[in-house]
Design an enzyme around this catalytic site. Sequence first.
Site, PDB file in Angstrom:
ATOM      1  N   ASP A 528       0.846  -1.197   0.000  1.00 45.18           N
ATOM      2  CA  ASP A 528       0.000   0.000   0.000  1.00 45.18           C
ATOM      3  C   ASP A 528       0.877   1.242   0.000  1.00 45.18           C
ATOM      4  OD1 ASP A 528      -2.539   1.451   0.319  1.00 45.18           O
ATOM      5  OD2 ASP A 528      -1.669   2.005   2.252  1.00 45.18           O
ATOM      6  N   HIS A 531       4.753   4.049  -3.407  1.00 45.73           N
ATOM      7  CA  HIS A 531       5.607   5.128  -3.900  1.00 45.73           C
ATOM      8  C   HIS A 531       6.060   6.067  -2.792  1.00 45.73           C
ATOM      9  CE1 HIS A 531       1.405   6.285  -4.100  1.00 45.73           C
ATOM     10  NE2 HIS A 531       1.785   7.521  -3.872  1.00 45.73           N
ATOM     11  N   ASP A 629      -9.957   1.612  -4.956  1.00 45.99           N
ATOM     12  CA  ASP A 629      -9.962   2.960  -4.382  1.00 45.99           C
ATOM     13  C   ASP A 629     -10.205   4.030  -5.442  1.00 45.99           C
ATOM     14  OD1 ASP A 629      -7.566   2.424  -5.557  1.00 45.99           O
ATOM     15  OD2 ASP A 629      -6.329   2.802  -3.785  1.00 45.99           O
TER      16      ASP A 629
END
Length: 1525
Positions: A528, A531, A629
């Site tokens: 999750d 980045h 999401d």
Amino acid sequence: MVHSTQTRVMLLNDMEKLERTLFRLEQGFELQFRLGPTLQGKHVRVYINYPEQGDKFNRHKFRALEWVNPTGREDDSDKFCKLELKIAGSYQYYFGCGNEEKTGGGCIVVDPILYVGADNHVLPLDCISIQTYLAKCLGPLDEWLDRLRVAKESGYNMIHFTPLQTLGLSRSCYSLADQLELNPEFSPPGEKFTWMDVENLVEKLRKEWNMACITDVVYNHTAANSKWIWEHPECGYNLVNSPHLRPAWVLDRAIWHFTCDTADGKYKERGLADLIQNDQHLNTIRGILWQDIYPKIKLWEFFQVNVEKTVEQFKKLLESGSKAVKSENEGKEHLVVIQDPEYKRFGSTVDMNTALETFIPHSNSPSGIQECCNWLRKRLEELNGECYKQTHCHQEQAANCIVGNLVYERLADHGPKLGPITQKHPIVTRYFTFPFKESTLDQDLQLMHKPDKACHFLAHNGWVMGDDPLRNFAEPGSNVYLRRELISWGDSVKLRYGNKPEDCPYLWAHMKKYTELTAKHFCGVRLDNCHSTPLHVAEEMLAAARAVRPNLYVIAELFTGSELIDNVFINRLGITSLIREAMSAGDSHEEGRLVYRFGGEPVGAFVQPSLRPLVPSIAHAMFLDVTHDNECPIQIRSAYDALPSAAIVSMASCATGSTRGYDELVPHQISVVEEERFYPKWNPEAKPLSAGEVNQQSGIIHGKRALNKLHQELAAKGFVQVYVDQVDEDIVASLLLFRVPFPFKNPKTHHYSDNVPPMFIPGKIEEVVLEARTIERQGGPYKKDEKSINGMPEYTVKMKEHIQLKDSSIVKQAEVKSKGRSEFVQEIVFEQLTPGSVIAFRVSLDPKSQKMVGLLRSHLIQFSPHYKSGSLPDDKAPSVLKTSLASIMSKLTLADMNMLLFRCDAEEQEDGGGTYSIPSWMSLKYGGFQGIMSVMADIRPKNDLGHPFCDNLRQGDWMIDYVSNRLVSRGGALGEVGTWLQAMFGYLKHVPRYLVPRYFDAIMVGAYTTALDATFNLMSSFVQSGSTFVKLLALGSVQMCGVGRFPALPALSPALHDVPYRLGNVTKKEEQCCVSLAAGLPHFSSGIFRCWGRDTFIALRGLMLITGRHLEARNIILAFASTLRHGLIPNLLGEGICARFNCRDAVWWWLQCIQDYCNMVPNGTDILQCPVSRMYPTDDSKPQPAGSVDQPLYDVIHEAMQRHMQGIEFREQNAGPQIDRNMRDEGFNVEAKVNPDTGFVYGGNRFNCGTWMDKMGESDRARNKGITATPRDGSAVEIVGLSKSIVRWLCELHKKGLFPYAAINIHRSGKQLSVSYEDWNRKIQSNFEKMFYVSHDPKDPNEKHPDLVHKRGIYKDSFGASSSWCDYQLRPNFTIAMVVAPELFTVKRAWEALEIAEKKLLGPLGMKTLDPDDMVYCGVYDNALDNDNYNTARGFNYHQGPEWLWPVGYFLRAKLYFAKKMEKETYEKTVYLVKNVLSRHYVHLERSSWKGLPELTNENGQYCPFSCESQAWSIATVLEVLHDL
């Protein structure tokens, strides 16, 4: 030839750092590291952190790999070190050479293998169909199976769960209160489920349902209400461990109090109510920030210097007489603000030493000191002003971000429209936790100075738009929190790991336990917020996870905006699949492009070899129709879009999937934060409006099940070829299989054309796999259910599976339209292909094509076992196919191989043909196999099926027929190969045209490699056991040595044995058909310009003697011997009849080859007895037929020597423009003699060129016509060396009784004299260095022209030239003398001269033909340029700088010879130099479509368009170097 293991080759190149390049490999592959051209010859060490067998992985532990050299000699072209890849993960490698530890490196990623089912069968990565579930919406754990059954019944084979841990107060799926505790909500009253129960569930799904399970790991943050973060506040960014955040915290508290005041109505009188409705309200907020808040909190003070305090400190230093300490840096340091690390107001300082250095009082009096302090005060105030300006910029950005956030959250149509400002919905989300009782702002700010309180003000996590993902935005140096650029997640605290576990032991240990727990229960993880996760943290955690589960499947969604930065994450973390989303496509065309982008090959792709280069990859994709999401597609497009989008996604050759709710047509996003309802359970009997239940008729579940199963079947069976056709704006066809009309717009509001174009499908449609249509049904309008997440009941999918065309509701008619013998096409006309429809056909080749492919594959098995699958036994095969091609080719000679593999256009035209020409592109380089293979070598790795070459193959059989007919017409053994190809092509012509390039390539690759094997079997053991480089060079022998339509050589004596004969094409009589050697391709390959004496004998040792072609070499030597005239052999042979005897060096190269033949060939001295039929028994004879006058070769040799000693002087036959239109009259006068004092051969004049540097001026305009650019008259150094070599050899032969002559008898002034070979040998030996060496002694008595010396320590290019300065020019010719007569040189002098030549003359591929310091040097050869420049017009500088390749061979051989006489270190350095130089030739040879080395290059190795693309002597002399090595 068969290489069963999949091997990938990584070429290492110096200074090549590939950390941002992705290389994906599979377990079971072998990885080889090989040296690129920049490293060959160097002592290179390769290190990797892939563990040795039995060891555990430690990413910091690197080991050296051992080099393997299969040939154990010559060069580094085949040297490799290897890894057998058996463990998944990411591995780093680096390499170094010499004293450098690291001169390059990169990463490899090895994919995991997933196992499912009771039998533990493999789930290939491309087979994955994944569905995401929000764990909190699954209800109690004992109800999960009923809800998860929806995934099973919908055809998914992998489930992605959001975290199963206890959630934080916000109820976000990704805000975890305790990373180690199972969410207690999963346990119903009276039960307490544990992680063991989860493990049992996951294992049940894996074994019984064949489903793998993965879950998220969240490393970046924890819930703000996590108990452990209160106990261990050092695990977050707080005001104690991160004091740089203090100004941002002060601003955050001020904005919070602004929220409270606004909610309480305190700004109403200023026009600001709690409900933001327009721009005026926004402007009011800006005004309050600037007028009230910023002035009150004075953020600039955190960055400023206390002026009075600093000036006072400075004053005391001056009064005490302190002086500045001199800094090491040059020049004065500038006075700058040094930021206070604790970020106290006015806590910043300046460097007092710099202040003392900058502000020096003019006297030590109080007034002088005070004046100086005033100057400092002024500068400090200026510096504080700069800090104020900088803070003003930060505040400006903060105001913009606050207003921008308000616009999105309160006003924007696409935003959440939060309504009035309240403490629950503040002006902006808070950036820091505040776990204390609310009070005034001033009281809040006092807490900042109390460490026991300040440590609990923890920074929230979030994301920063457009930020550098490799930078941690919470660390010092970032102003993200101060500038309010963070989109904050107010429910979570950003975790502060530091650089290593010791920096925050509790956090690292806690998260490692969490990771191991996850890896124990799940086969994979989704990273999750990957980045924003610190890379070193994720690396360490994933290493811990892989220690628990080696085949860990890792997926992530990256928002870096750069594929290169994506690759950094993939490489460092070993990410297996990157999440990609079909929703990112703006239209059907873009969605089709994504299918291409994310995997697979084009239809009809070529068969790739199992051993091939490792090429950069793109990340393996997990292609989802929508992620959990992101927004729901129905909100943006329409319900009719769901099925076609899913169909296109399912056709991608990669992992695919969706999120729960998409298939049920839930018309809103299922929020990871706010959704509290449960997913419906599976009930086959459920009614459309049944709350909490779904079945096959719900939404598009029925269609999705069929698509998932189809995707998995295709991937499992290796269907990796993808074809996407944008039929029109709304229709996409994929894989020649799918027909998908796209309703990106709602069909109720947008008109879609009823006119659907027909579809042409090559092959036979076996069945309609599925046809599905989204339809409306009686279900009532959608109404959001209170307890369960329900979809739109008014839609379902009407579907048929596995039906015949006649039973289709979508296909109106299907007609067979055959387009010739190999095209079986069905035209499909549609009806009712309405928006939201999908139809999939199972297409096979028509029965005849299928059979032809099967038969063809059965005959290809001899080349690779890969072709066994799909092959059919061929009982009725043509007889020629019952014999293996290797057996047929074993009958071919090397002369046949020249015809089979090579022959350029000029050679082919001589036979009345030409090389194959592709319209609108170009002609192939060769008529033989190499012409095709050179093109295919570029096309095959890229699967460039759009290339004109492939198009030509698809359009017709012209190329196929050319290849076979060209050989059949030859008859004999070549004809048999042609017949074999014809039979194979008979099958090929009946396969569908889109498959023709693939199978044509397969046939040609098999035939070519078989031909190469047969070729090398006919060559010497040196070639057979040699490296790839040696073999490539040896092919130059086949390329250059052939038999043309007309005999190129004069006939040999009829008394000679083992001479090949044939029936003449023209005369129809028996004639000799000896192999001749072309000088270069394409310019010197046919007709009278094919054979040149000089070129032939410079090349003969390398191309014929070293390769083992002894008999053919003998015949060439004897053929040229027959043409001896005036004591010379011809330069241009012209079959002997049109010969020109105008060169002084060819005869010496010929004699050197006879010496080499005698020394290298078993019983080689027998050649001396061979009969030579003299074509010109006297100088004035007309050409005589073979057999008229025969002499043994030793007599001819002696005659050549005798004529030189006597003195050769004649005028060329037919002198004048008819034989040379540029030469002046004096140039036709030929002279070659021996100086009686020195023994040096000399001759020539300034109007002719008797050596290899033979450029005659051609430009009237530049006035160089008839002038020789490089006459090299006098004694040319290489001729002196060659003559010394021959005289020495003849002395040795005479002593052995193999040569009858001890002396030469000549006439001088009417007297007969006798000169012994021994005496001649001694004279050259004693005079050579005296006359040729340019000494360092300016008073050297042997130096006749000291004024012309411009370089010392070199050897002259000639001695006694008519233009004396030419003797002193530095050229590479002396290295030839060093190789053939090394005894002439003293080692020390030779080495120095070679070092100078290396520095001045050595280029990337060739040797400069003239010292670049010379005033006439010009390194660019342009034979077409005619201008006024005397030195360059019409290529006058041919040998005045351009870099010729063949002298490199002699230079390197000379270096090797003399290096052996030096110390060991010098020899090792020389071997490196040699290998390094040769590596560039290897690269050129590999990449050259001519498979040759050029005649010359322009300066610094630049391509020269006037050069021969492949030159015999270039290839030969490089091969000689390898032979010496």
